[in-house]
Write an enzyme that holds these catalytic residues in place. Structure first.
Site, PDB file in Angstrom:
ATOM      1  N   GLY A 138      -5.206  -9.163   2.898  1.00 47.61           N
ATOM      2  CA  GLY A 138      -5.887  -8.270   1.953  1.00 47.61           C
ATOM      3  C   GLY A 138      -5.160  -8.044   0.654  1.00 47.61           C
ATOM      4  O   GLY A 138      -5.145  -6.929   0.143  1.00 47.61           O
ATOM      5  N   THR A 139      -4.553  -9.094   0.110  1.00 46.00           N
ATOM      6  CA  THR A 139      -3.923  -8.948  -1.204  1.00 46.00           C
ATOM      7  C   THR A 139      -4.469 -10.014  -2.148  1.00 46.00           C
ATOM      8  O   THR A 139      -4.635 -11.167  -1.755  1.00 46.00           O
ATOM      9  CB  THR A 139      -2.377  -8.983  -1.129  1.00 46.00           C
ATOM     10  OG1 THR A 139      -1.855  -8.854  -2.442  1.00 46.00           O
ATOM     11  CG2 THR A 139      -1.826 -10.246  -0.496  1.00 46.00           C
TER      12      THR A 139
ATOM     13  N   ASN B  38       0.828  -1.208   0.000  1.00 46.79           N
ATOM     14  CA  ASN B  38       0.000   0.000   0.000  1.00 46.79           C
ATOM     15  C   ASN B  38       0.855   1.249   0.000  1.00 46.79           C
ATOM     16  O   ASN B  38       1.961   1.274   0.554  1.00 46.79           O
ATOM     17  CB  ASN B  38      -0.925   0.003   1.218  1.00 46.79           C
ATOM     18  CG  ASN B  38      -1.910  -1.144   1.169  1.00 46.79           C
ATOM     19  OD1 ASN B  38      -2.074  -1.742   0.110  1.00 46.79           O
ATOM     20  ND2 ASN B  38      -2.525  -1.451   2.284  1.00 46.79           N
TER      21      ASN B  38
ATOM     22  N   CYS C  42      10.549  20.256 -10.906  1.00 41.15           N
ATOM     23  CA  CYS C  42      11.697  20.080 -10.011  1.00 41.15           C
ATOM     24  C   CYS C  42      12.373  21.427  -9.743  1.00 41.15           C
ATOM     25  O   CYS C  42      12.732  22.138 -10.687  1.00 41.15           O
ATOM     26  CB  CYS C  42      12.691  19.119 -10.673  1.00 41.15           C
ATOM     27  SG  CYS C  42      14.225  18.931  -9.736  1.00 41.15           S
TER      28      CYS C  42
ATOM     29  N   HIS D  37       5.941  -0.424  -2.674  1.00 40.74           N
ATOM     30  CA  HIS D  37       5.543   0.332  -3.877  1.00 40.74           C
ATOM     31  C   HIS D  37       5.590   1.847  -3.660  1.00 40.74           C
ATOM     32  O   HIS D  37       5.062   2.597  -4.480  1.00 40.74           O
ATOM     33  CB  HIS D  37       4.141  -0.106  -4.327  1.00 40.74           C
ATOM     34  CG  HIS D  37       4.106  -1.545  -4.767  1.00 40.74           C
ATOM     35  ND1 HIS D  37       2.949  -2.280  -4.872  1.00 40.74           N
ATOM     36  CD2 HIS D  37       5.104  -2.395  -5.123  1.00 40.74           C
ATOM     37  CE1 HIS D  37       3.238  -3.518  -5.282  1.00 40.74           C
ATOM     38  NE2 HIS D  37       4.535  -3.616  -5.423  1.00 40.74           N
TER      39      HIS D  37
ATOM     40  N   ASP E  86      -0.701   4.266   0.828  1.00 35.71           N
ATOM     41  CA  ASP E  86      -1.636   5.243   1.409  1.00 35.71           C
ATOM     42  C   ASP E  86      -1.170   5.899   2.699  1.00 35.71           C
ATOM     43  O   ASP E  86      -1.856   6.768   3.235  1.00 35.71           O
ATOM     44  CB  ASP E  86      -3.004   4.582   1.626  1.00 35.71           C
ATOM     45  CG  ASP E  86      -2.916   3.298   2.470  1.00 35.71           C
ATOM     46  OD1 ASP E  86      -2.045   3.220   3.359  1.00 35.71           O
ATOM     47  OD2 ASP E  86      -3.728   2.387   2.222  1.00 35.71           O
TER      48      ASP E  86
HETATM   49  P1  NAD Z   1      -6.038  -5.749  -4.912  1.00 38.12           P
HETATM   50  O1  NAD Z   1      -6.895  -4.556  -5.139  1.00 38.12           O
HETATM   51  O2  NAD Z   1      -5.550  -6.511  -6.092  1.00 38.12           O
HETATM   52  O3  NAD Z   1      -6.815  -6.812  -4.007  1.00 38.12           O
HETATM   53  C1  NAD Z   1      -7.399  -6.462  -2.788  1.00 38.12           C
HETATM   54  C2  NAD Z   1      -7.643  -7.737  -2.002  1.00 38.12           C
HETATM   55  O4  NAD Z   1      -8.140  -7.382  -0.721  1.00 38.12           O
HETATM   56  C3  NAD Z   1      -8.667  -8.687  -2.635  1.00 38.12           C
HETATM   57  O5  NAD Z   1      -8.140 -10.004  -2.618  1.00 38.12           O
HETATM   58  C4  NAD Z   1      -9.888  -8.559  -1.717  1.00 38.12           C
HETATM   59  O6  NAD Z   1     -10.616  -9.782  -1.629  1.00 38.12           O
HETATM   60  C5  NAD Z   1      -9.244  -8.213  -0.401  1.00 38.12           C
HETATM   61  N1  NAD Z   1     -10.070  -7.430   0.523  1.00 38.12           N
HETATM   62  C6  NAD Z   1     -10.927  -6.405   0.242  1.00 38.12           C
HETATM   63  N2  NAD Z   1     -11.446  -5.898   1.360  1.00 38.12           N
HETATM   64  C7  NAD Z   1     -10.917  -6.604   2.392  1.00 38.12           C
HETATM   65  C8  NAD Z   1     -11.053  -6.553   3.807  1.00 38.12           C
HETATM   66  N3  NAD Z   1     -11.861  -5.666   4.402  1.00 38.12           N
HETATM   67  N4  NAD Z   1     -10.353  -7.435   4.550  1.00 38.12           N
HETATM   68  C9  NAD Z   1      -9.527  -8.356   3.967  1.00 38.12           C
HETATM   69  N5  NAD Z   1      -9.358  -8.456   2.638  1.00 38.12           N
HETATM   70  C10 NAD Z   1     -10.044  -7.592   1.851  1.00 38.12           C
HETATM   71  O7  NAD Z   1      -4.859  -5.292  -3.966  1.00 38.12           O
HETATM   72  P2  NAD Z   1      -3.325  -5.698  -3.940  1.00 38.12           P
HETATM   73  O8  NAD Z   1      -3.185  -7.178  -3.952  1.00 38.12           O
HETATM   74  O9  NAD Z   1      -2.742  -4.918  -2.811  1.00 38.12           O
HETATM   75  O10 NAD Z   1      -2.720  -5.173  -5.318  1.00 38.12           O
HETATM   76  C11 NAD Z   1      -3.016  -3.878  -5.761  1.00 38.12           C
HETATM   77  C12 NAD Z   1      -1.809  -3.001  -6.056  1.00 38.12           C
HETATM   78  O11 NAD Z   1      -2.319  -1.677  -6.126  1.00 38.12           O
HETATM   79  C13 NAD Z   1      -0.791  -2.983  -4.958  1.00 38.12           C
HETATM   80  O12 NAD Z   1       0.434  -3.145  -5.577  1.00 38.12           O
HETATM   81  C14 NAD Z   1      -0.874  -1.593  -4.308  1.00 38.12           C
HETATM   82  O13 NAD Z   1       0.364  -0.928  -4.423  1.00 38.12           O
HETATM   83  C15 NAD Z   1      -1.819  -0.796  -5.131  1.00 38.12           C
HETATM   84  N6  NAD Z   1      -2.958  -0.218  -4.379  1.00 38.12           N
HETATM   85  C16 NAD Z   1      -2.741   0.381  -3.185  1.00 38.12           C
HETATM   86  C17 NAD Z   1      -3.813   0.918  -2.470  1.00 38.12           C
HETATM   87  C18 NAD Z   1      -3.536   1.547  -1.134  1.00 38.12           C
HETATM   88  O14 NAD Z   1      -2.446   2.069  -0.921  1.00 38.12           O
HETATM   89  N7  NAD Z   1      -4.479   1.499  -0.198  1.00 38.12           N
HETATM   90  C19 NAD Z   1      -5.112   0.854  -2.972  1.00 38.12           C
HETATM   91  C20 NAD Z   1      -5.298   0.247  -4.216  1.00 38.12           C
HETATM   92  C21 NAD Z   1      -4.207  -0.298  -4.908  1.00 38.12           C
HETATM   93 ZN    ZN Z   2      15.320  17.475 -11.076  1.00 40.45          ZN
END
Ligand code: NAD
Ligand code: ZN
Length: 241
Positions: free
Chosen positions: A187-188, A102, A147, A119, A104
């Site tokens: 949660g991935t 994440n 910049c 990331h 965020d």
């Molecule tokens: P993804 O969006 O591919 O998958 C999210 C996963 O979380 C799913 O498997 C879903 O079933 C699960 N999920 C949803 N709500 C949940 C909950 N309340 N409790 C438990 N599980 C839950 O996410 P990813 O695998 O992290 O891949 C997305 C990419 O995008 C990452 O590389 C990330 O860098 C980026 N991303 C980041 C954010 C953030 O920073 N919050 C948000 C969106 C995407």
């Molecule tokens: Zn520069």
């Protein structure tokens, strides 16, 4: 969610070296959309269409507009009990490391210190030409930002689709994963290759592996136990130290 099996709780109680890998799902309960959920679109764009360097080169303002909206969502969001449980675990285990996908900033805001933001972090920027990088405050800025050192365009300091990971950062994670006795995968969806590879390093090295997810993921079959439920709810049940 029912009470957890005593065997799982005992694994959590006796663990000494713990690594947690988190994805967008842990922040969903803070109101931050996941990429692969129904809210993973902005206008008609998918995340993959915007979070890459080619799209940024073609239209940096469009990509920055998307980041500004996401920054605003992240700024207004609050860490939820899942983030707080992870932060607390640092003081419960002799060794605890968090690897998050994440961007965020909610894990650091919840108090996590031993953390690798695989990331990047949405509140940081870097130059597309020189080594300048900085943290973005809450003030608005003209798009695209420039910049101050070399007048080139600044980009979000995020690892975009198709970009390479920092080898030193990966090596450091791999060392920790290979010696972990407990792995938590939270949660991935497991659709990004490198985090899956990292999880497999710990599993193959013998860590007891627990996945927490609302649904099954590409990792579900590989872990010792898949706990179906929300990250905040299940993590609180695992706090047994
Ligand atoms: P993804 O969006 O591919 O998958 C999210 C996963 O979380 C799913 O498997 C879903 O079933 C699960 N999920 C949803 N709500 C949940 C909950 N309340 N409790 C438990 N599980 C839950 O996410 P990813 O695998 O992290 O891949 C997305 C990419 O995008 C990452 O590389 C990330 O860098 C980026 N991303 C980041 C954010 C953030 O920073 N919050 C948000 C969106 C995407
Ligand atoms: Zn520069």
């Amino acid at each position: 969610m029912q009470a957890l099996d005593e065997n799982i709780l005992e694994k959590c109680r006796s663990a000494k070296r713990v690594v947690a890998i988190t994805g967008a799902g842990i922040s969903a309960e803070s109101g931050i959309p996941t990429f692969r959920g129904k809210d993973g679109y902005w206008k008609s764009y998918r995340a993959e269409d915007l979070a890459n360097f080619e799209s940024f080169q073609k239209n940096p303002i469009l990509v920055w507009e998307w980041y500004q909206i996401r920054m605003e969502i992240c700024r207004k969001a609050e860490p939820n009990p899942g983030h707080l449980a992870i932060a607390k675990m640092e003081s419960l285990y002799p060794e605890f490391h968090l690897i998050t996908q994440n961007v965020d900033n909610l894990h650091p805001r919840a108090g996590s210190k031993n953390i690798t933001e695989l990331h990047g972090n949405i509140f940081t920027t870097r130059c597309t030409k020189c080594t300048y990088n900085s943290t973005l405050g809450s003030d608005s800025f003209p798009l695209p930002p420039i910049c101050p050192n070399c007048n080139s365009i600044l980009r979000p300091n995020i690892l975009w689709f198709g970009e390479s990971y920092d080898i030193k950062v990966l090596d450091d994670c791999i060392q920790k994963l290979r010696s972990a006795d407990l792995l938590l995968i939270i949660g991935t969806s497991g659709q990004v290759t490198v985090p899956v590879y990292l999880a497999e390093e710990a599993i193959q090295s013998g860590a007891y592996s627990i996945e927490i997810n609302l649904d099954r993921s590409t990792l579900s079959k590989k872990v010792n136990v898949h706990l179906q439920g929300s990250a905040s709810e299940v993590l609180q049940l695992l706090m047994v130290k």
